[in-house]
Structures are given as C-alpha cells and as structure tokens.
Design a protein around this motif. Structure first.
Motif, PDB file in Angstrom:
ATOM      1  N   ALA A   1      11.999   4.549  -2.881  1.00 56.98           N
ATOM      2  CA  ALA A   1      10.785   3.712  -3.094  1.00 56.98           C
ATOM      3  C   ALA A   1      10.543   3.327  -4.460  1.00 56.98           C
ATOM      4  N   VAL A   2       9.770   2.220  -4.861  1.00 52.96           N
ATOM      5  CA  VAL A   2       9.426   1.793  -6.190  1.00 52.96           C
ATOM      6  C   VAL A   2       7.914   1.932  -6.122  1.00 52.96           C
ATOM      7  N   ILE A   3       7.309   2.437  -6.821  1.00 53.03           N
ATOM      8  CA  ILE A   3       5.541   2.451  -6.999  1.00 53.03           C
ATOM      9  C   ILE A   3       5.335   1.810  -8.393  1.00 53.03           C
TER      10      ILE A   3
ATOM     11  N   VAL B   1      -1.764   7.221  -7.273  1.00 49.42           N
ATOM     12  CA  VAL B   1      -0.132   7.359  -7.097  1.00 49.42           C
ATOM     13  C   VAL B   1       0.333   8.900  -7.496  1.00 49.42           C
ATOM     14  N   ILE B   2      -0.486   9.395  -8.166  1.00 53.51           N
ATOM     15  CA  ILE B   2      -0.380  10.827  -8.592  1.00 53.51           C
ATOM     16  C   ILE B   2      -0.780  11.694  -7.164  1.00 53.51           C
ATOM     17  N   ASP B   3      -1.930  11.401  -6.772  1.00 50.76           N
ATOM     18  CA  ASP B   3      -2.414  11.974  -5.655  1.00 50.76           C
ATOM     19  C   ASP B   3      -1.520  11.870  -4.358  1.00 50.76           C
ATOM     20  N   PHE B   4      -0.938  10.680  -4.383  1.00 55.00           N
ATOM     21  CA  PHE B   4       0.166  10.570  -3.123  1.00 55.00           C
ATOM     22  C   PHE B   4       1.372  11.476  -3.302  1.00 55.00           C
ATOM     23  N   LEU B   5       1.954  11.390  -4.756  1.00 56.57           N
ATOM     24  CA  LEU B   5       2.929  12.210  -4.957  1.00 56.57           C
ATOM     25  C   LEU B   5       2.757  13.667  -4.724  1.00 56.57           C
ATOM     26  N   ILE B   6       1.673  14.150  -5.344  1.00 55.63           N
ATOM     27  CA  ILE B   6       1.425  15.517  -5.098  1.00 55.63           C
ATOM     28  C   ILE B   6       1.240  16.014  -3.623  1.00 55.63           C
TER      29      ILE B   6
ATOM     30  N   SER C   1       0.953  -1.342   0.037  1.00 55.25           N
ATOM     31  CA  SER C   1      -0.053  -0.044   0.118  1.00 55.25           C
ATOM     32  C   SER C   1       0.747   1.292   0.213  1.00 55.25           C
ATOM     33  N   LEU C   2       0.497   2.260  -0.795  1.00 59.16           N
ATOM     34  CA  LEU C   2       1.042   3.681  -0.661  1.00 59.16           C
ATOM     35  C   LEU C   2       1.204   4.069   0.845  1.00 59.16           C
TER      36      LEU C   2
ATOM     37  N   ILE D   1       6.234  15.871  -3.964  1.00 60.61           N
ATOM     38  CA  ILE D   1       7.267  15.440  -4.908  1.00 60.61           C
ATOM     39  C   ILE D   1       6.990  15.569  -6.311  1.00 60.61           C
ATOM     40  N   HIS D   2       8.000  16.125  -6.884  1.00 64.00           N
ATOM     41  CA  HIS D   2       7.770  16.639  -8.171  1.00 64.00           C
ATOM     42  C   HIS D   2       7.776  15.423  -9.164  1.00 64.00           C
ATOM     43  N   ILE D   3       7.096  15.494 -10.355  1.00 62.25           N
ATOM     44  CA  ILE D   3       6.835  14.287 -11.208  1.00 62.25           C
ATOM     45  C   ILE D   3       7.450  14.542 -12.584  1.00 62.25           C
ATOM     46  N   TYR D   4       8.248  13.760 -12.945  1.00 58.13           N
ATOM     47  CA  TYR D   4       9.139  13.719 -14.114  1.00 58.13           C
ATOM     48  C   TYR D   4       8.577  12.416 -14.961  1.00 58.13           C
ATOM     49  N   SER D   5       7.674  12.734 -15.763  1.00 58.14           N
ATOM     50  CA  SER D   5       7.146  11.895 -16.816  1.00 58.14           C
ATOM     51  C   SER D   5       8.028  11.482 -18.109  1.00 58.14           C
ATOM     52  N   ALA D   6       8.374  10.517 -18.238  1.00 55.61           N
ATOM     53  CA  ALA D   6       9.159  10.078 -19.575  1.00 55.61           C
ATOM     54  C   ALA D   6       8.245  10.024 -20.792  1.00 55.61           C
TER      55      ALA D   6
END
Length: 266
Positions: free
Chosen positions: A144-146, A180-185, A105-106, A189-194
């Motif tokens: 962490a790995v999500i 996952v996005i909600d958790f990061l925001i 779990s997150l 945590i800045h999101i870098y999408s490849a």
C-alpha cells in the motif's frame, strides 16, 4: 457516436476545468486520464470510466483498446482542436478518458499479507515526486501507499503523467499523519521514519517484519510526530558535499533494501 468539433462546447469547457482545477475534480467527482497505456491501466483497476474522447485517427486505426471498453462508456469523437485544448501532454495517442474518482480511506486498504510493506509520504508538494514514488511502489510491489497530510490531490494530471498510470496499480490511502500513525500501530506495523535526528543507517534495520517506510519533504523533512512515534528513525549516509537527496530517490533506496531483505518474495 457523438462528435464535438468546437472547443466552446459546454461539455468541453467543463473538461478543461477538470484538467486545470483540483476543486472542480472534487466538485464533479471526475478526473481525466490521457494516453493509451494509462487508460489500459484504468481498465485493469476498479475505477469506472464515464466517457472516452478520441480523435479520428484512433477510430480509423480501429484501436483494440476501444473494444475493451465497457458498453456503458460513452465514446465521443473530437476534433484535433478540441483534443489539444483538453490534453495536458503535448503528445498522446489521441485518447482521453473521463474517470470517476475513488475514496482513498485507510479503512479501504486490504493488507492481505502477513508482513506488509507500506510506503508513506508526508506532505510531499511536488506532483513529480509523488508520481515517481508511485512508480517505485509499483515496481517494488508494495502492499500500500499512504499519503499523509497531502498538499495536492492525487488526480493532479502531473501525478498521473509522472506515475505513468501507477495511480491505478497501487492501493492508496490519504489521511492525516495522526490517523495514519494510529492505523499503523493498530495493525502492528513497524514505522521507519527517514530523518537525520536520532537515526540509524537504513541498512542496519530489519524490514522483513511488517514495515512502513516513511519519508517527508526535502525542505523540512518529517514532522515531529513521525520522529517520536517511529519504531526506528533511519537515514541514508551521504558521502558527498550535500546532506540530502531527492525524496523519491531516497524512498526507492530504502524500499528496495526492504525488498532485498525479503528476497523479492511476499
């Protein structure tokens, strides 16, 4: 010590199902780990081993790993025929552990560093790629790995094999992309999408802040939500005839650029 010499034994039949079928692993809450190195990593983690199946040769050699097993672990001596029926790999050290699953779990993630570095993989289908990225995560010592929108369960024997046991050395969480996005925001945590769309070259970005490196499938890439919610979309400039590379390789390039910027120090 219990001894089993027939592959028709009901317990052995159940273990074969665990090895072969995800639904059995989920139903029983158990999975198999084979090989001395992998089992030693399980012992160093917070996983619980239920039993260990061993060949005569392991017992005769007085393997020290057996002495490290908790007293609660049941040792079962099996014949070579039985072992080969269960084993996923052609050559292991004659040792297979039956291990209890964990919840990914997150909420269980413990981000203890001020500026965590997180690896996120969305919808990756090939167990070999997942295993390779878990090895990268361990090598880079990410926080962490999500796994978002998973296509296979983390206890797939090929993931355990290809990760060389790094399933047990990483903090892992599994959830939907939206969650996952909600958790990061929520954790700043800045999101870098490849992705190729509206992106900058990966080496132009600053990963010394709290960062999540996000990669998707080689066939279709990340879903739209990751491109929309990213702090910045990034790409790896290609210099040859093709426009993409193996996802595990691409992930490793960006993660180690982040580590280079951080000078490999937390």
């Amino acid at each position: 010590m219990k001894k089993i010499v027939s592959s028709q034994n009901s317990y052995i039949k159940d273990l074969i199902k665990l090895q072969e079928k995800s639904r059995e692993r989920k139903k029983k809450g158990l999975f198999l780990v084979e090989g001395r190195r992998e089992i030693s990593l399980v012992l160093q983690s917070d996983y619980v081993i239920e039993s260990v199946l061993v060949l005569d040769t392991v017992l005769q050699n007085n393997d020290t790993l057996l002495e490290e097993l908790p007293k609660s672990v049941q040792l079962i001596n099996v014949s070579k025929e039985v072992y080969q029926k269960i084993a996923y790999r052609d050559s292991t050290e004659g040792m297979i552990a039956v291990v209890k699953v964990k919840e990914f779990s997150l909420a269980s993630l413990q981000l203890t560093h001020k500026n965590p570095l997180i690896m996120v993989m969305e919808g990756i289908e090939k167990p070999g790629n997942i295993g390779a990225m878990l090895r990268t995560a361990d090598a880079a010592n990410v926080d962490a790995v999500i796994i978002a929108n998973p296509k296979t369960d983390i206890y797939n024997p090929n993931i355990i094999r290809s990760s060389v046991g790094c399933v047990f050395t990483n903090q892992i969480a599994v959830d939907t992309s939206e969650n996952v996005i909600d958790f990061l925001i929520a954790n700043n945590i800045h999101i870098y999408s490849a992705t190729l769309q509206n992106s900058n070259a990966y080496y132009q970005e600053d990963y010394t802040q709290a960062s999540a490196i996000v990669v998707g499938t080689e066939a279709t890439g990340l879903t739209e939500i990751w491109r929309e919610k990213a702090s910045q979309n990034i790409n790896i400039p290609m210099q040859g005839a093709i426009d993409s590379m193996n996802v595990s390789v691409a992930c490793a390039i960006v993660v180690f650029e982040a580590k280079r910027q951080r000078k490999f120090i937390k």
